[in-house]
Design an enzyme around this catalytic site. Structure first.
Site, short mmCIF file in Angstrom:
data_model
loop_
_atom_site.label_atom_id
_atom_site.label_comp_id
_atom_site.label_asym_id
_atom_site.label_seq_id
_atom_site.Cartn_x
_atom_site.Cartn_y
_atom_site.Cartn_z
N CYS A 123 2.95 6.64 7.27
CA CYS A 123 3.44 6.86 5.90
C CYS A 123 3.73 8.33 5.61
O CYS A 123 4.45 8.65 4.67
CB CYS A 123 2.42 6.33 4.91
SG CYS A 123 1.97 4.63 5.24
N HIS A 264 4.08 8.94 -1.75
CA HIS A 264 4.22 7.73 -0.93
C HIS A 264 3.70 6.56 -1.77
O HIS A 264 2.64 6.66 -2.39
CB HIS A 264 3.41 7.89 0.35
CG HIS A 264 3.18 6.60 1.06
ND1 HIS A 264 4.20 5.71 1.31
CD2 HIS A 264 2.05 6.02 1.55
CE1 HIS A 264 3.71 4.65 1.93
NE2 HIS A 264 2.41 4.82 2.09
N ASN A 294 4.97 -1.22 -0.03
CA ASN A 294 4.75 -0.03 0.80
C ASN A 294 5.75 -0.07 1.96
O ASN A 294 5.67 -0.95 2.82
CB ASN A 294 3.30 -0.05 1.32
CG ASN A 294 2.97 1.10 2.24
OD1 ASN A 294 3.85 1.81 2.72
ND2 ASN A 294 1.68 1.29 2.51
N1 ACO Z 1 -5.22 -12.19 -2.62
C1 ACO Z 1 -6.40 -12.55 -3.12
N2 ACO Z 1 -7.57 -12.05 -2.69
C2 ACO Z 1 -7.52 -11.13 -1.70
C3 ACO Z 1 -6.31 -10.70 -1.13
C4 ACO Z 1 -5.13 -11.28 -1.62
N3 ACO Z 1 -3.92 -10.94 -1.15
N4 ACO Z 1 -6.57 -9.77 -0.19
C5 ACO Z 1 -7.90 -9.60 -0.15
N5 ACO Z 1 -8.48 -10.45 -1.08
C6 ACO Z 1 -9.91 -10.59 -1.39
C7 ACO Z 1 -10.80 -10.13 -0.27
O1 ACO Z 1 -11.02 -11.19 0.65
C8 ACO Z 1 -12.04 -9.75 -1.02
O2 ACO Z 1 -12.78 -10.91 -1.31
P1 ACO Z 1 -14.39 -10.88 -1.22
O3 ACO Z 1 -14.83 -9.87 -2.25
O4 ACO Z 1 -14.75 -12.29 -1.55
O5 ACO Z 1 -14.70 -10.46 0.17
C9 ACO Z 1 -11.53 -9.19 -2.34
O6 ACO Z 1 -10.20 -9.72 -2.48
C10 ACO Z 1 -11.48 -7.69 -2.40
O7 ACO Z 1 -10.85 -7.20 -1.21
P2 ACO Z 1 -10.62 -5.65 -0.95
O8 ACO Z 1 -9.97 -5.46 0.36
O9 ACO Z 1 -11.91 -4.93 -1.20
O10 ACO Z 1 -9.60 -5.31 -2.16
P3 ACO Z 1 -9.16 -3.91 -2.69
O11 ACO Z 1 -9.37 -3.87 -4.15
O12 ACO Z 1 -9.71 -2.76 -1.87
O13 ACO Z 1 -7.59 -3.94 -2.46
C11 ACO Z 1 -5.93 -3.06 -0.93
C12 ACO Z 1 -7.07 -4.08 -1.14
C13 ACO Z 1 -4.84 -3.40 -1.92
C14 ACO Z 1 -5.44 -3.21 0.50
C15 ACO Z 1 -6.44 -1.63 -1.19
O14 ACO Z 1 -7.68 -1.43 -0.55
C16 ACO Z 1 -5.47 -0.56 -0.72
O15 ACO Z 1 -4.36 -0.44 -1.20
N6 ACO Z 1 -5.93 0.30 0.21
C17 ACO Z 1 -5.10 1.40 0.73
C18 ACO Z 1 -4.14 0.91 1.77
C19 ACO Z 1 -3.47 2.11 2.36
O16 ACO Z 1 -4.02 3.18 2.54
N7 ACO Z 1 -2.22 1.99 2.69
C20 ACO Z 1 -1.50 3.14 3.20
C21 ACO Z 1 -1.45 3.14 4.63
S1 ACO Z 1 -0.58 1.82 5.33
C22 ACO Z 1 0.12 2.47 6.75
O17 ACO Z 1 -0.19 3.53 7.12
C23 ACO Z 1 1.17 1.65 7.44
#
Ligand code: ACO
Length: 337
Positions: A123, A264, A294
């Site tokens: 990214c 980004h 993204n």
């Molecule tokens: N729909 C419904 N529920 C979901 C989904 C979904 N699509 N995905 C995960 N969940 C659930 C999980 O299973 C979890 O359930 P649990 O609590 O029962 O275990 C719950 O939702 C929370 O999951 P988290 O992964 O903790 O959710 P979070 O709030 O952290 O959001 C996300 C996830 C959106 C991926 C976030 O962490 C994020 O954006 N992180 C940064 C990603 C990043 O850095 N991207 C840039 C780099 S990418 C690259 O370099 C190519």
């Protein structure tokens, strides 16, 4: 604005002379994703800010997207492809293992004078690329550089993994950097960073030399992007804030001097938390993740192009481009647009 320092002690500046982007037509909405995996529009929107993403069809490759974005940037700069001396394509979804995606772009553009290469910084690839091209221009080596961010992430997406498949989209953005001698506009400062410790948080492991195609994979999931989003969430916010503050301090500027922060687009919540800590008002932050998801290295140049075409920034405005991603890598460019 104070007079920002010129680290290169160069008579030249690297000015953004043209910008362009290309987005595939096909759209995949949150509602459509909810029919493929156990998720909902409500979950995706509140956790990420994404409403839809554009995805390539089987005939649209990374070099194709990159070339279309590049054509628009070159036209916007009032140049011809034959004026370009170096092409950098930032991508983690290249056309092939080799030759580089940039070679295909050079061929398609008929940019015979240019040498070219790919840059894999996920990214952060586009801000890394700008920093490299800036140095070639400020050293006096080149007059015109083409920097592209292009990705087809949906081709390495596991459509059964709800934690990652909701995040990504395809697209490309490009800028032409041109040498200027009046010292008035251009890239003022770039700062780039990396930390390999957390490489496992964001990766796609097959088929490189560690997991070659000649060997059976111990885990079939290795052909897809794997992300541990929660692990990097806080780090992304911290690095964006720290990097922007460093740029401002280094250049003797304050946040009030900034017209627009173009980050980004990894997650609207990450960007919103970072800008809150930076005390930037909402109207100085460009967001388009709702439309594209993204798009990794493509996201900053796509956002820059849209922001400029919507008239939200004009020539001479001070802007900051900032990115964070796999590697881990992060960086920022502060630019008099
Ligand atoms: N729909 C419904 N529920 C979901 C989904 C979904 N699509 N995905 C995960 N969940 C659930 C999980 O299973 C979890 O359930 P649990 O609590 O029962 O275990 C719950 O939702 C929370 O999951 P988290 O992964 O903790 O959710 P979070 O709030 O952290 O959001 C996300 C996830 C959106 C991926 C976030 O962490 C994020 O954006 N992180 C940064 C990603 C990043 O850095 N991207 C840039 C780099 S990418 C690259 O370099 C190519």
């Amino acid at each position: 604005m104070n007079n920002p320092i010129n680290d290169f002690h160069s008579p030249y500046r690297a000015v953004i002379a043209g910008h362009g982007s290309y987005i595939p037509e096909k759209i995949l909405t949150n509602e459509e994703l909810a029919e493929m995996v156990d998720t909902s529009d409500e979950w995706i929107t509140t956790r990420t800010g994404i409403k839809k993403r554009h995805i390539t069809n089987e005939n649209e490759s990374t070099a194709f997207l990159a070339t279309e974005a590049a054509k628009k940037a070159i036209e916007c700069a009032n140049l011809n492809a034959q004026d370009i001396e170096i092409i950098i394509v930032a991508t983690i979804t290249p056309e092939m293992v080799f030759p580089s995606t940039a070679s295909f772009v050079q061929l398609a553009l008929k940019a015979e004078k240019a040498w070219c290469f790919d840059l894999a910084a996920a990214c952060s690839g586009f801000v890394y690329g700008l920093s490299i091209a800036q140095q070639f221009i400020q050293s006096g080596r080149f007059k015109n550089a083409l920097v592209i961010g292009a990705e087809t992430l949906t081709k390495i997406t596991d459509w059964k993994d709800r934690s990652s498949c909701i995040l990504f989209g395809d697209g490309a953005g490009a800028v032409v950097l041109k040498r200027s001698e009046d010292g008035k506009r251009g890239i003022i400062y770039s700062t780039m960073h990396a930390d390999g410790n957390s490489w496992e948080a964001l990766n796609c492991q097959a088929y490189g030399s560690r997991y070659p195609s000649s060997k059976k994979l111990d885990d079939p999931q290795k052909i897809y992007m794997q992300i541990k989003g929660r692990e990097v969430y806080q780090q992304a916010i911290r690095r964006i804030v720290e990097t922007v503050n460093h740029c401002l301090d280094h250049c003797g500027l304050t946040i009030d001097d900034i017209k627009m922060l173009i980050s980004h687009q990894m997650n609207a919540r990450i960007i919103e938390s970072a800008v809150k800590r930076l005390n930037l008002p909402d109207e100085k932050v460009f967001l388009n993740i709702n439309e594209y998801g993204n798009t990794s290295a493509a996201s900053v140049p796509i956002a820059l192009d849209e922001c400029a075409r919507q008239g939200k920034i004009k020539r001479g405005d001070l802007i900051i481009l900032v990115a964070f991603g796999a590697g881990l890598t992060w960086g920022a460019n502060i630019i008099e647009f």
